[in-house]
Design a protein around this motif. Structure first.
Motif, PDB file in Angstrom:
ATOM      1  N   ALA A   1       6.760  10.660  13.821  1.00  0.00           N
ATOM      2  CA  ALA A   1       6.143   9.636  14.674  1.00  0.00           C
ATOM      3  C   ALA A   1       5.186  10.286  15.662  1.00  0.00           C
ATOM      4  CB  ALA A   1       7.211   8.833  15.411  1.00  0.00           C
ATOM      5  N   GLY A   2       5.607  11.354  16.291  1.00  0.00           N
ATOM      6  CA  GLY A   2       4.752  12.037  17.248  1.00  0.00           C
ATOM      7  C   GLY A   2       3.471  12.552  16.619  1.00  0.00           C
ATOM      8  N   ASP A   3       3.576  13.130  15.428  1.00  0.00           N
ATOM      9  CA  ASP A   3       2.389  13.639  14.732  1.00  0.00           C
ATOM     10  C   ASP A   3       1.432  12.505  14.377  1.00  0.00           C
ATOM     11  OD1 ASP A   3       3.458  16.186  14.902  1.00  0.00           O
ATOM     12  OD2 ASP A   3       4.151  16.232  12.805  1.00  0.00           O
ATOM     13  N   VAL A   4       1.985  11.402  13.881  1.00  0.00           N
ATOM     14  CA  VAL A   4       1.159  10.259  13.492  1.00  0.00           C
ATOM     15  C   VAL A   4       0.495   9.648  14.721  1.00  0.00           C
ATOM     16  CG1 VAL A   4       1.247   7.900  12.575  1.00  0.00           C
ATOM     17  CG2 VAL A   4       2.420   9.762  11.368  1.00  0.00           C
ATOM     18  N   VAL A   5       1.268   9.416  15.757  1.00  0.00           N
ATOM     19  CA  VAL A   5       0.732   8.804  16.971  1.00  0.00           C
ATOM     20  C   VAL A   5      -0.338   9.707  17.587  1.00  0.00           C
ATOM     21  CG1 VAL A   5       1.312   8.080  19.321  1.00  0.00           C
ATOM     22  CG2 VAL A   5       2.788   7.431  17.408  1.00  0.00           C
ATOM     23  N   GLN A   6      -0.106  11.008  17.597  1.00  0.00           N
ATOM     24  CA  GLN A   6      -1.095  11.936  18.148  1.00  0.00           C
ATOM     25  C   GLN A   6      -2.398  11.884  17.357  1.00  0.00           C
ATOM     26  OE1 GLN A   6      -0.997  13.779  21.015  1.00  0.00           O
ATOM     27  NE2 GLN A   6      -3.153  14.034  20.522  1.00  0.00           N
ATOM     28  N   LYS A   7      -2.293  11.753  16.062  1.00  0.00           N
ATOM     29  CA  LYS A   7      -3.499  11.669  15.221  1.00  0.00           C
ATOM     30  C   LYS A   7      -4.291  10.408  15.567  1.00  0.00           C
ATOM     31  CE  LYS A   7      -4.219  14.400  12.376  1.00  0.00           C
ATOM     32  NZ  LYS A   7      -5.091  15.605  12.410  1.00  0.00           N
ATOM     33  N   PHE A   8      -3.611   9.286  15.708  1.00  0.00           N
ATOM     34  CA  PHE A   8      -4.294   8.050  16.087  1.00  0.00           C
ATOM     35  C   PHE A   8      -4.896   8.175  17.491  1.00  0.00           C
ATOM     36  CE2 PHE A   8      -2.411   6.249  12.375  1.00  0.00           C
ATOM     37  CZ  PHE A   8      -3.188   5.147  12.064  1.00  0.00           C
ATOM     38  N   ALA A   9      -4.185   8.797  18.408  1.00  0.00           N
ATOM     39  CA  ALA A   9      -4.678   8.969  19.778  1.00  0.00           C
ATOM     40  C   ALA A   9      -5.927   9.854  19.794  1.00  0.00           C
ATOM     41  CB  ALA A   9      -3.590   9.566  20.664  1.00  0.00           C
ATOM     42  N   THR A  10      -5.916  10.894  19.008  1.00  0.00           N
ATOM     43  CA  THR A  10      -7.064  11.799  18.946  1.00  0.00           C
ATOM     44  C   THR A  10      -8.327  11.054  18.565  1.00  0.00           C
ATOM     45  OG1 THR A  10      -5.667  13.691  18.425  1.00  0.00           O
ATOM     46  CG2 THR A  10      -7.987  13.837  17.776  1.00  0.00           C
ATOM     47  N   TYR A  11      -8.197  10.115  17.649  1.00  0.00           N
ATOM     48  CA  TYR A  11      -9.354   9.347  17.181  1.00  0.00           C
ATOM     49  C   TYR A  11      -9.537   8.035  17.941  1.00  0.00           C
ATOM     50  CZ  TYR A  11      -9.796  12.749  13.521  1.00  0.00           C
ATOM     51  OH  TYR A  11      -9.974  13.938  12.835  1.00  0.00           O
TER      52      TYR A  11
ATOM     53  N   ASP B   1      -1.155  11.484   5.595  1.00  0.00           N
ATOM     54  CA  ASP B   1      -1.315  10.058   5.281  1.00  0.00           C
ATOM     55  C   ASP B   1      -1.979   9.323   6.449  1.00  0.00           C
ATOM     56  OD1 ASP B   1      -0.047  10.424   2.810  1.00  0.00           O
ATOM     57  OD2 ASP B   1       1.930  10.032   3.667  1.00  0.00           O
ATOM     58  N   ALA B   2      -1.630   9.715   7.675  1.00  0.00           N
ATOM     59  CA  ALA B   2      -2.253   9.103   8.853  1.00  0.00           C
ATOM     60  C   ALA B   2      -3.749   9.386   8.866  1.00  0.00           C
ATOM     61  CB  ALA B   2      -1.598   9.621  10.128  1.00  0.00           C
ATOM     62  N   THR B   3      -4.121  10.611   8.542  1.00  0.00           N
ATOM     63  CA  THR B   3      -5.541  10.976   8.505  1.00  0.00           C
ATOM     64  C   THR B   3      -6.286  10.137   7.466  1.00  0.00           C
ATOM     65  OG1 THR B   3      -5.023  13.214   9.239  1.00  0.00           O
ATOM     66  CG2 THR B   3      -7.152  12.887   8.169  1.00  0.00           C
TER      67      THR B   3
ATOM     68  N   GLY C   1       0.810  -1.210   0.000  1.00  0.00           N
ATOM     69  CA  GLY C   1       0.000   0.000   0.000  1.00  0.00           C
ATOM     70  C   GLY C   1       0.845   1.263   0.000  1.00  0.00           C
ATOM     71  N   ALA C   2       0.153   2.389   0.000  1.00  0.00           N
ATOM     72  CA  ALA C   2       0.820   3.693  -0.008  1.00  0.00           C
ATOM     73  C   ALA C   2       1.630   3.888   1.268  1.00  0.00           C
ATOM     74  CB  ALA C   2      -0.223   4.799  -0.134  1.00  0.00           C
ATOM     75  N   PRO C   3       2.782   4.526   1.134  1.00  0.00           N
ATOM     76  CA  PRO C   3       3.596   4.782   2.323  1.00  0.00           C
ATOM     77  C   PRO C   3       2.926   5.803   3.234  1.00  0.00           C
ATOM     78  CG  PRO C   3       4.602   5.772   0.390  1.00  0.00           C
ATOM     79  CD  PRO C   3       3.417   5.006  -0.085  1.00  0.00           C
ATOM     80  N   LEU C   4       3.193   5.679   4.516  1.00  0.00           N
ATOM     81  CA  LEU C   4       2.707   6.644   5.495  1.00  0.00           C
ATOM     82  C   LEU C   4       3.875   7.563   5.810  1.00  0.00           C
ATOM     83  CD1 LEU C   4       0.376   5.849   8.428  1.00  0.00           C
ATOM     84  CD2 LEU C   4       2.148   7.578   8.621  1.00  0.00           C
TER      85      LEU C   4
ATOM     86  N   LEU D   1      -5.475   7.150   6.421  1.00  0.00           N
ATOM     87  CA  LEU D   1      -5.540   5.777   6.925  1.00  0.00           C
ATOM     88  C   LEU D   1      -6.589   5.652   8.031  1.00  0.00           C
ATOM     89  CD1 LEU D   1      -4.498   2.899   6.799  1.00  0.00           C
ATOM     90  CD2 LEU D   1      -2.582   3.598   8.273  1.00  0.00           C
ATOM     91  N   ILE D   2      -6.672   6.644   8.885  1.00  0.00           N
ATOM     92  CA  ILE D   2      -7.680   6.646   9.950  1.00  0.00           C
ATOM     93  C   ILE D   2      -9.077   6.673   9.334  1.00  0.00           C
ATOM     94  CG2 ILE D   2      -8.674   8.080  11.793  1.00  0.00           C
ATOM     95  CD1 ILE D   2      -5.659   8.803  12.459  1.00  0.00           C
ATOM     96  N   GLY D   3      -9.257   7.465   8.295  1.00  0.00           N
ATOM     97  CA  GLY D   3     -10.550   7.508   7.607  1.00  0.00           C
ATOM     98  C   GLY D   3     -10.927   6.155   7.036  1.00  0.00           C
ATOM     99  N   GLU D   4      -9.947   5.489   6.446  1.00  0.00           N
ATOM    100  CA  GLU D   4     -10.199   4.150   5.911  1.00  0.00           C
ATOM    101  C   GLU D   4     -10.559   3.178   7.040  1.00  0.00           C
ATOM    102  OE1 GLU D   4      -8.126   0.539   3.369  1.00  0.00           O
ATOM    103  OE2 GLU D   4      -6.997   2.399   3.630  1.00  0.00           O
ATOM    104  N   ALA D   5      -9.841   3.276   8.153  1.00  0.00           N
ATOM    105  CA  ALA D   5     -10.114   2.396   9.294  1.00  0.00           C
ATOM    106  C   ALA D   5     -11.536   2.607   9.811  1.00  0.00           C
ATOM    107  CB  ALA D   5      -9.092   2.643  10.402  1.00  0.00           C
ATOM    108  N   PHE D   6     -11.953   3.851   9.941  1.00  0.00           N
ATOM    109  CA  PHE D   6     -13.306   4.138  10.400  1.00  0.00           C
ATOM    110  C   PHE D   6     -14.339   3.658   9.399  1.00  0.00           C
ATOM    111  CE2 PHE D   6     -11.779   7.574  13.450  1.00  0.00           C
ATOM    112  CZ  PHE D   6     -11.999   6.777  14.550  1.00  0.00           C
ATOM    113  N   HIS D   7     -14.030   3.793   8.129  1.00  0.00           N
ATOM    114  CA  HIS D   7     -14.944   3.305   7.088  1.00  0.00           C
ATOM    115  C   HIS D   7     -15.206   1.805   7.251  1.00  0.00           C
ATOM    116  CE1 HIS D   7     -16.785   2.742   3.154  1.00  0.00           C
ATOM    117  NE2 HIS D   7     -15.918   1.771   2.945  1.00  0.00           N
ATOM    118  N   HIS D   8     -14.174   1.077   7.648  1.00  0.00           N
ATOM    119  CA  HIS D   8     -14.289  -0.372   7.838  1.00  0.00           C
ATOM    120  C   HIS D   8     -14.779  -0.752   9.232  1.00  0.00           C
ATOM    121  CE1 HIS D   8     -12.546  -1.768   4.055  1.00  0.00           C
ATOM    122  NE2 HIS D   8     -11.671  -0.780   4.152  1.00  0.00           N
ATOM    123  N   GLY D   9     -14.867   0.207  10.135  1.00  0.00           N
ATOM    124  CA  GLY D   9     -15.296  -0.089  11.508  1.00  0.00           C
ATOM    125  C   GLY D   9     -14.192  -0.657  12.376  1.00  0.00           C
ATOM    126  N   ALA D  10     -12.936  -0.343  12.061  1.00  0.00           N
ATOM    127  CA  ALA D  10     -11.792  -0.889  12.803  1.00  0.00           C
ATOM    128  C   ALA D  10     -11.559  -0.146  14.112  1.00  0.00           C
ATOM    129  CB  ALA D  10     -10.530  -0.824  11.936  1.00  0.00           C
TER     130      ALA D  10
END
Length: 126
Positions: free
Chosen positions: A63-73, A28-30, A20-23, A32-41
């Motif tokens: 890493a900090g930016d990506v991890v923070q984005k995942f934590a926010t959601y 890119d994290a956003t 898949g596409a590189p992160l 991927l998060i959108g895709e995860a939510f679309h699938h109900g992950a």
């Protein structure tokens, strides 16, 4: 090969394809998060090879930016694969990985089987 939703011990996990596409950062994290939510992950299992080298250079703050984005959601991120070439390069990343693996939101694991072990329910009783 597309990303696929798996049920691992009752936890919906979006298992990302290796090709898949590189992160590379927050955008890119956003996506991927959108895709995860679309699938109900509730978790995303991402091959380490899909992360840019900047992710593993903590001074870049990727890493900090990506991890923070995942934590926010409130979405878990499991980075799967061998990252020893990065952790062997310095103690800061080794410490970050060790602390992340103690937490509940970001894990660095060798493979999907190890993720299954982490997501398995704790044994009942005492």
């Amino acid at each position: 090969m597309p990303d696929v939703l798996h049920d691992i011990h009752g936890t919906p996990v979006l298992v990302c394809a290796a090709d898949g596409a590189p992160l590379r950062g927050e955008r890119d994290a956003t996506d991927l998060i959108g895709e995860a939510f679309h699938h109900g992950a509730a978790w995303v299992a991402l091959p380490a090879d899909r992360l840019s080298d900047d992710f593993f250079r903590l001074r870049t703050r990727v890493a900090g930016d990506v991890v923070q984005k995942f934590a926010t959601y409130r979405l878990g991120l499991a980075v799967l694969g061998d990252i020893s070439r990065h952790t062997d390069a310095g103690t800061a990343l080794r410490d970050f990985v060790r602390e992340s693996n103690r937490g509940r939101l970001l894990w660095f694991l060798p493979d999907l089987e190890a993720l299954g072990e982490r997501l398995a329910p704790a044994p009942a009783g005492g």
